[in-house]
Write a protein that holds these residues in place. Sequence first.
Motif, PDB file in Angstrom:
ATOM      1  N   ARG A  15      29.836  33.361  47.632  1.00  0.00           N
ATOM      2  CA  ARG A  15      30.703  32.875  48.705  1.00  0.00           C
ATOM      3  C   ARG A  15      30.881  33.917  49.806  1.00  0.00           C
ATOM      4  O   ARG A  15      30.829  33.586  50.999  1.00  0.00           O
ATOM      5  CB  ARG A  15      32.069  32.461  48.132  1.00  0.00           C
ATOM      6  CG  ARG A  15      32.990  31.940  49.195  1.00  0.00           C
ATOM      7  CD  ARG A  15      34.088  31.070  48.692  1.00  0.00           C
ATOM      8  NE  ARG A  15      34.797  30.492  49.811  1.00  0.00           N
ATOM      9  CZ  ARG A  15      35.667  29.534  49.728  1.00  0.00           C
ATOM     10  NH1 ARG A  15      35.957  29.015  48.567  1.00  0.00           N
ATOM     11  NH2 ARG A  15      36.274  29.067  50.793  1.00  0.00           N
ATOM     12  N   VAL A  16      31.109  35.166  49.387  1.00  0.00           N
ATOM     13  CA  VAL A  16      31.307  36.239  50.380  1.00  0.00           C
ATOM     14  C   VAL A  16      30.025  36.464  51.184  1.00  0.00           C
ATOM     15  O   VAL A  16      30.063  36.736  52.383  1.00  0.00           O
ATOM     16  CB  VAL A  16      31.764  37.538  49.662  1.00  0.00           C
ATOM     17  CG1 VAL A  16      31.748  38.721  50.615  1.00  0.00           C
ATOM     18  CG2 VAL A  16      33.160  37.362  49.094  1.00  0.00           C
ATOM     19  N   GLY A  17      28.878  36.319  50.527  1.00  0.00           N
ATOM     20  CA  GLY A  17      27.600  36.573  51.201  1.00  0.00           C
ATOM     21  C   GLY A  17      27.071  35.404  52.007  1.00  0.00           C
ATOM     22  O   GLY A  17      26.106  35.568  52.754  1.00  0.00           O
ATOM     23  N   VAL A  30      39.361  26.518  42.432  1.00  0.00           N
ATOM     24  CA  VAL A  30      38.275  27.310  43.023  1.00  0.00           C
ATOM     25  C   VAL A  30      37.159  26.404  43.544  1.00  0.00           C
ATOM     26  O   VAL A  30      36.646  26.612  44.654  1.00  0.00           O
ATOM     27  CB  VAL A  30      37.729  28.319  41.981  1.00  0.00           C
ATOM     28  CG1 VAL A  30      36.385  28.893  42.407  1.00  0.00           C
ATOM     29  CG2 VAL A  30      38.727  29.458  41.790  1.00  0.00           C
ATOM     30  N   LEU A  73      39.208  22.694  45.642  1.00  0.00           N
ATOM     31  CA  LEU A  73      40.224  22.757  46.700  1.00  0.00           C
ATOM     32  C   LEU A  73      39.962  23.822  47.759  1.00  0.00           C
ATOM     33  O   LEU A  73      40.464  23.701  48.872  1.00  0.00           O
ATOM     34  CB  LEU A  73      41.607  23.002  46.077  1.00  0.00           C
ATOM     35  CG  LEU A  73      42.056  21.972  45.032  1.00  0.00           C
ATOM     36  CD1 LEU A  73      43.396  22.373  44.439  1.00  0.00           C
ATOM     37  CD2 LEU A  73      42.144  20.582  45.638  1.00  0.00           C
ATOM     38  N   LEU A  74      39.238  24.874  47.410  1.00  0.00           N
ATOM     39  CA  LEU A  74      39.111  25.995  48.369  1.00  0.00           C
ATOM     40  C   LEU A  74      37.841  25.910  49.200  1.00  0.00           C
ATOM     41  O   LEU A  74      36.815  25.510  48.719  1.00  0.00           O
ATOM     42  CB  LEU A  74      39.158  27.321  47.604  1.00  0.00           C
ATOM     43  CG  LEU A  74      40.458  27.586  46.863  1.00  0.00           C
ATOM     44  CD1 LEU A  74      40.384  28.888  46.117  1.00  0.00           C
ATOM     45  CD2 LEU A  74      41.645  27.613  47.814  1.00  0.00           C
ATOM     46  N   GLY A 113      33.809  35.084  33.246  1.00  0.00           N
ATOM     47  CA  GLY A 113      34.083  36.098  34.267  1.00  0.00           C
ATOM     48  C   GLY A 113      32.831  36.409  35.076  1.00  0.00           C
ATOM     49  O   GLY A 113      32.890  36.566  36.292  1.00  0.00           O
ATOM     50  N   GLY A 114      31.692  36.485  34.394  1.00  0.00           N
ATOM     51  CA  GLY A 114      30.420  36.730  35.074  1.00  0.00           C
ATOM     52  C   GLY A 114      30.108  35.642  36.087  1.00  0.00           C
ATOM     53  O   GLY A 114      29.653  35.913  37.195  1.00  0.00           O
ATOM     54  N   VAL A 116      32.083  34.571  43.614  1.00  0.00           N
ATOM     55  CA  VAL A 116      32.634  35.421  44.681  1.00  0.00           C
ATOM     56  C   VAL A 116      31.498  36.030  45.495  1.00  0.00           C
ATOM     57  O   VAL A 116      31.515  36.008  46.735  1.00  0.00           O
ATOM     58  CB  VAL A 116      33.531  36.536  44.079  1.00  0.00           C
ATOM     59  CG1 VAL A 116      33.964  37.524  45.164  1.00  0.00           C
ATOM     60  CG2 VAL A 116      34.751  35.941  43.401  1.00  0.00           C
ATOM     61  N   LEU A 117      30.479  36.558  44.793  1.00  0.00           N
ATOM     62  CA  LEU A 117      29.332  37.181  45.464  1.00  0.00           C
ATOM     63  C   LEU A 117      28.638  36.192  46.394  1.00  0.00           C
ATOM     64  O   LEU A 117      28.352  36.495  47.555  1.00  0.00           O
ATOM     65  CB  LEU A 117      28.340  37.708  44.417  1.00  0.00           C
ATOM     66  CG  LEU A 117      27.062  38.359  44.954  1.00  0.00           C
ATOM     67  CD1 LEU A 117      27.393  39.656  45.672  1.00  0.00           C
ATOM     68  CD2 LEU A 117      26.070  38.628  43.835  1.00  0.00           C
ATOM     69  N   PHE A 150      32.388  33.578  37.529  1.00  0.00           N
ATOM     70  CA  PHE A 150      33.360  33.662  38.634  1.00  0.00           C
ATOM     71  C   PHE A 150      32.972  34.789  39.590  1.00  0.00           C
ATOM     72  O   PHE A 150      33.108  34.664  40.804  1.00  0.00           O
ATOM     73  CB  PHE A 150      34.779  33.882  38.089  1.00  0.00           C
ATOM     74  CG  PHE A 150      35.472  32.602  37.698  1.00  0.00           C
ATOM     75  CD1 PHE A 150      35.953  31.729  38.659  1.00  0.00           C
ATOM     76  CD2 PHE A 150      35.638  32.262  36.366  1.00  0.00           C
ATOM     77  CE1 PHE A 150      36.587  30.539  38.304  1.00  0.00           C
ATOM     78  CE2 PHE A 150      36.264  31.078  35.998  1.00  0.00           C
ATOM     79  CZ  PHE A 150      36.738  30.217  36.965  1.00  0.00           C
ATOM     80  N   SER A 151      32.507  35.898  39.019  1.00  0.00           N
ATOM     81  CA  SER A 151      32.044  37.019  39.836  1.00  0.00           C
ATOM     82  C   SER A 151      30.859  36.593  40.704  1.00  0.00           C
ATOM     83  O   SER A 151      30.777  36.946  41.885  1.00  0.00           O
ATOM     84  CB  SER A 151      31.658  38.176  38.915  1.00  0.00           C
ATOM     85  OG  SER A 151      31.267  39.283  39.646  1.00  0.00           O
TER      86      SER A 151
END
Lengths: 196, 115
Positions: free
Chosen positions: A44-46, A192, A195-196, A34-35, A41-42, A37-38
């Motif tokens: 990719r978003v940034g 994740v 494909l994305l 989970g850490g 996300v951080l 994956f988090s």
Amino acid sequence: MEIPYTVAERPDTGLNNVKLGIWLFLASEVMLFGGLFSTYVLLRVGATEWPVGSTLLNVPIGAFNTAVLIASSVTMVMAYASLKLDDFSKYKTYMGVTILLSLTFLAVKSYEYWEKIATDHLPSHSTFLAIYWTMTALHGLHIIGGVVVNSYFWGPGSAMWRTKPEQFVNRIEAAGLYWHFVDLVWIFLFPVLYLL
Amino acid sequence: MSGSVEEVKQHIAVYMKVAGALFVLTILTVAVSYLPTAVPLAVVIALIIATTKGSLVASFFMHLIGERKAICWTLLLTTVFWVFLMFLPLLGHVDSIGVPKTLPNANAPAEAEAH
């Protein structure tokens, strides 16, 4: 001294210690992945730009490995069911196939890594590749751990079936729960990263 | 999984159906990724399929359906912490500590004196 509640259920939890122990371990594993994956996300978003996974990674190979891991989960659960049906020879077959499928996954993953190294797609190349290498390598280490444990239960560890069959079944159930978890992690990793 | 031979055989039949569903969903995941969709929609679709597959594995292969309450509560607690962990990046984005802020009229008196 005998370890208590390896077969019998504890009166307070209604579970034997094997099952409770493996589930608590898996809960900690959820937080470990989970850490990451988090972190993904951080990052990719940034990021100002992020590559589509399929432009850098081989989707057919990733999909093939997904199928291999799902198949290994099926054979693992069939190994457990065979013991429940008191059929030890089928257990050996299914567990053997599980190990072979795990080794197939590792071989294919090694080929992918070799391809990446050959084309200089190392973790230092980009943030995407850094998180790709970190997550897949950690998952790969879990696969190696599973292969070691399953090989032990297929080989020397299976002698327990003759002396303490119920305890052996519990051990295979715990090994199976771990293996299905490793499969479950890949089920999320594949789309994740690829494909994305 | 409970013990009787008939029940185990019923479980095996379910395993085969779940395996079929997992393979079909894997093909679907790859097929959908080739559709010309916007990235946010592609993320949602891929995660819905992955969550469905994960639920099938957890429910049937890991026997979470019909598992004891102690396990279910442990996993529920883990899920709560996991969701919090996934939202940490969002907290990082809305965090403004350390970012200098300027009041709209902060230099107004100084400018007035200059004139």
